[in-house]
Design a protein around this motif. Structure first.
Motif, mmCIF file in Angstrom:
data_model
loop_
_atom_site.group_PDB
_atom_site.id
_atom_site.type_symbol
_atom_site.label_atom_id
_atom_site.label_comp_id
_atom_site.label_asym_id
_atom_site.label_seq_id
_atom_site.Cartn_x
_atom_site.Cartn_y
_atom_site.Cartn_z
ATOM 1 N N PHE A 1 46.559 45.143 42.225
ATOM 2 C CA PHE A 1 46.200 44.555 43.515
ATOM 3 C C PHE A 1 46.672 45.422 44.679
ATOM 4 O O PHE A 1 47.666 46.134 44.587
ATOM 5 C CB PHE A 1 46.805 43.155 43.655
ATOM 6 C CG PHE A 1 46.237 42.149 42.694
ATOM 7 C CD1 PHE A 1 45.126 41.389 43.033
ATOM 8 C CD2 PHE A 1 46.811 41.972 41.441
ATOM 9 C CE1 PHE A 1 44.603 40.473 42.150
ATOM 10 C CE2 PHE A 1 46.291 41.053 40.548
ATOM 11 C CZ PHE A 1 45.178 40.299 40.909
ATOM 12 N N GLU A 2 45.924 45.317 45.755
ATOM 13 C CA GLU A 2 46.298 45.952 47.008
ATOM 14 C C GLU A 2 45.939 45.018 48.151
ATOM 15 O O GLU A 2 44.773 44.640 48.312
ATOM 16 C CB GLU A 2 45.579 47.293 47.180
ATOM 17 C CG GLU A 2 46.001 48.052 48.427
ATOM 18 C CD GLU A 2 45.378 49.427 48.509
ATOM 19 O OE1 GLU A 2 45.782 50.199 49.396
ATOM 20 O OE2 GLU A 2 44.497 49.733 47.682
ATOM 21 N N ARG A 3 46.939 44.609 48.917
ATOM 22 C CA ARG A 3 46.746 43.669 50.022
ATOM 23 C C ARG A 3 46.037 42.396 49.562
ATOM 24 O O ARG A 3 45.150 41.873 50.230
ATOM 25 C CB ARG A 3 45.961 44.329 51.150
ATOM 26 C CG ARG A 3 46.696 45.507 51.798
ATOM 27 C CD ARG A 3 45.868 46.148 52.882
ATOM 28 N NE ARG A 3 46.574 47.284 53.476
ATOM 29 C CZ ARG A 3 46.057 48.072 54.422
ATOM 30 N NH1 ARG A 3 44.829 47.833 54.873
ATOM 31 N NH2 ARG A 3 46.752 49.087 54.886
ATOM 32 N N GLY A 4 46.420 41.914 48.407
ATOM 33 C CA GLY A 4 45.886 40.659 47.892
ATOM 34 C C GLY A 4 44.531 40.748 47.225
ATOM 35 O O GLY A 4 44.022 39.745 46.718
ATOM 36 N N ALA A 5 43.920 41.929 47.199
ATOM 37 C CA ALA A 5 42.599 42.093 46.583
ATOM 38 C C ALA A 5 42.717 42.917 45.308
ATOM 39 O O ALA A 5 43.468 43.902 45.257
ATOM 40 C CB ALA A 5 41.645 42.768 47.557
ATOM 41 N N ASP B 1 50.930 44.270 37.355
ATOM 42 C CA ASP B 1 50.528 43.528 38.543
ATOM 43 C C ASP B 1 50.460 44.424 39.787
ATOM 44 O O ASP B 1 49.487 44.390 40.541
ATOM 45 C CB ASP B 1 51.518 42.378 38.783
ATOM 46 C CG ASP B 1 51.012 41.389 39.811
ATOM 47 O OD1 ASP B 1 50.749 40.239 39.457
ATOM 48 O OD2 ASP B 1 50.893 41.779 40.993
ATOM 49 N N GLY C 1 53.820 37.906 36.656
ATOM 50 C CA GLY C 1 52.582 38.145 37.382
ATOM 51 C C GLY C 1 51.413 38.438 36.457
ATOM 52 O O GLY C 1 51.417 38.068 35.283
ATOM 53 N N TYR C 2 50.399 39.132 37.000
ATOM 54 C CA TYR C 2 49.216 39.462 36.228
ATOM 55 C C TYR C 2 49.440 40.773 35.474
ATOM 56 O O TYR C 2 50.202 41.640 35.895
ATOM 57 C CB TYR C 2 48.005 39.607 37.142
ATOM 58 C CG TYR C 2 47.574 38.301 37.800
ATOM 59 C CD1 TYR C 2 48.096 37.084 37.387
ATOM 60 C CD2 TYR C 2 46.643 38.301 38.826
ATOM 61 C CE1 TYR C 2 47.708 35.897 37.983
ATOM 62 C CE2 TYR C 2 46.240 37.123 39.432
ATOM 63 C CZ TYR C 2 46.773 35.919 39.008
ATOM 64 O OH TYR C 2 46.385 34.754 39.594
ATOM 65 N N SER D 1 41.357 33.354 39.116
ATOM 66 C CA SER D 1 41.803 34.515 39.881
ATOM 67 C C SER D 1 40.690 35.545 40.058
ATOM 68 O O SER D 1 39.714 35.556 39.308
ATOM 69 C CB SER D 1 42.990 35.186 39.178
ATOM 70 O OG SER D 1 42.554 35.801 37.970
ATOM 71 N N GLN D 2 40.840 36.424 41.044
ATOM 72 C CA GLN D 2 39.881 37.511 41.247
ATOM 73 C C GLN D 2 39.804 38.403 40.015
ATOM 74 O O GLN D 2 38.723 38.877 39.649
ATOM 75 C CB GLN D 2 40.295 38.364 42.450
ATOM 76 C CG GLN D 2 40.126 37.712 43.805
ATOM 77 C CD GLN D 2 40.504 38.677 44.922
ATOM 78 O OE1 GLN D 2 40.322 39.886 44.810
ATOM 79 N NE2 GLN D 2 41.040 38.139 46.000
#
Length: 384
Positions: free
Chosen positions: A225-229, A221, A203-204, A153-154
């Motif tokens: 994250f924001e908009r998948g980032a 989680d 989730g994370y 994951s990022q």
């Protein structure tokens, strides 16, 4: 690519981040046309709790680098992977085994980070791993960071500074203040049963634990994250707000000398790096034998996070040759022993000559009996 087979313990694992040797492999070249082709170097890596041995149907144990090959190949360009000197082979050590990877110099840092990243999730017993993380947090003067995420994951890449894509993600420097304890999907149930969190998180999540295992802070989680980032700035601010502050090196030594004066002891100063394998091993060793060492010494552990550490080294006016490094100082400030022998730093005293010097350091600066010195030297061979 073929891999050498080897017999051994099927449950044998190898620890990461210890570079054992560097050899310029055959096939690296300096072209006459000033080509910028990088030389291929051979590095050995050790990986904690990452299995590289398997037992076949015939009962024979062999080296299996299938997972490692996929991981390492993703860190390298096609050209460097196809280089005639590129290889992955098993390497036997006195304390286990390792993998030797022949690759270009620019790839090795990415390989090391990627191995750290994936091996951090490769364990079965959550409670046992957590006890080890909490123990290390005390020995290393850090807090524990529970990372609930997937290995690729990022968020994981932000914490470890690893990327399996064409571009690297820079690691957050503040992570040096934490013992990172990864929790993958297979371990989430064990985390919930441990009672650390009252709610199961699908989730994370990031959780900072104090050295006693209590929760200091949590980032959920939706905050990560924001908009998948992943929101790197939010993660950094969270970690900075919850990191364990380390003392000023110069003031810490003055305080240690005052305690040493009152107790009639010497000061044993240990210099480390926050993510240095042998440094961590030495810290675990001192923690394991704290009862004996605290009787004879005021133990002061400093690493590169300590403000004014470099200035302290200058003031001590000694030859500082890398970490881990040790110096024993009297309560009056006189240097009476260092970890240097024959113009070299012994680092973690793993070999016979280094152990002999370490024993001499202790014998000349303490009241340890011969039996206690024997016990301390034997202890160097059993650090987990």
């Amino acid at each position: 690519m073929s891999f050498a087979s080897s017999t051994g313990d099927p449950f044998m694992h190898i620890r990461i981040c210890v570079a054992l040797f560097i050899v310029f492999a055959s096939g690296s070249s300096k072209a006459e046309d000033n080509s910028k082709e990088e030389p291929v170097v051979l590095l050995a890596y050790s990986v904690e709790e990452f299995p590289v041995w398997r037992t076949g149907q015939d009962g024979k144990v062999s080296f299996d680098a299938t997972i490692l090959t996929t991981l390492i190949r993703s860190c390298c360009s096609e050209a460097s992977w196809r280089h005639e000197s590129a290889a992955i082979v098993p390497v036997k050590q006195d304390d286990g085994s390792a993998i030797a990877v022949a690759q270009t110099t620019s790839n090795h840092k990415r390989i090391q980070s990627a191995l750290q990243q994936i091996s951090a999730f490769a364990y079965d017993d959550f409670e046992k791993r957590l006890r080890k993380s909490l123990r290390d947090s005390v020995a290393l003067n850090k807090r524990v960071l529970l990372l609930e995420a997937s290995p690729n994951s990022q968020l994981t890449q932000l914490i470890f500074g690893a990327s399996t894509g064409p571009e690297d993600i820079e690691r957050l420097e503040v992570v040096d203040s934490y013992v990172v304890h990864c929790v993958g999907d297979s371990n989430k149930r064990q985390l919930f049963r441990s009672g650390i969190h009252s709610e199961f998180e699908k989730g994370y999540r990031l959780t900072v634990l104090d050295q006693d295992g209590s929760i200091r802070g949590t980032l959920m989680d939706g905050e990560l994250f924001e908009r998948g980032a992943v929101k790197a700035e939010v993660v950094q601010q969270f970690l900075q707000a919850n990191e364990l502050k380390v003392p000023d090196a110069i003031q810490a030594l003055e305080d240690a000398k005052q305690v040493a004066t009152q107790a009639g002891k010497n000061v044993l100063v240990q210099m480390s790096g926050p993510d240095c394998g042998p440094c961590i091993q030495l810290s675990r060793y001192f923690a394991d034998h704290n009862e004996l060492f605290s009787r004879e010494y005021v133990h002061l552990h400093l690493d590169s996070r300590s403000p004014h550490r470099d200035k302290l080294i200058e003031e001590l006016d000694v030859k500082f040759k890398g970490v881990p490094w040790m110096v024993i100082i009297s309560a009056e400030g006189e240097i009476i022993a260092t970890s240097e022998v024959d113009s070299r730093n012994i680092g973690f005293p793993a070999r016979e000559k280094a152990q002999a010097h370490f024993r001499a350091m202790l014998k000349s600066t303490s009241r340890f009996s011969s039996e206690e010195l024997d016990l301390l030297i034997i202890g160097l061979t059993s650090v987990e």
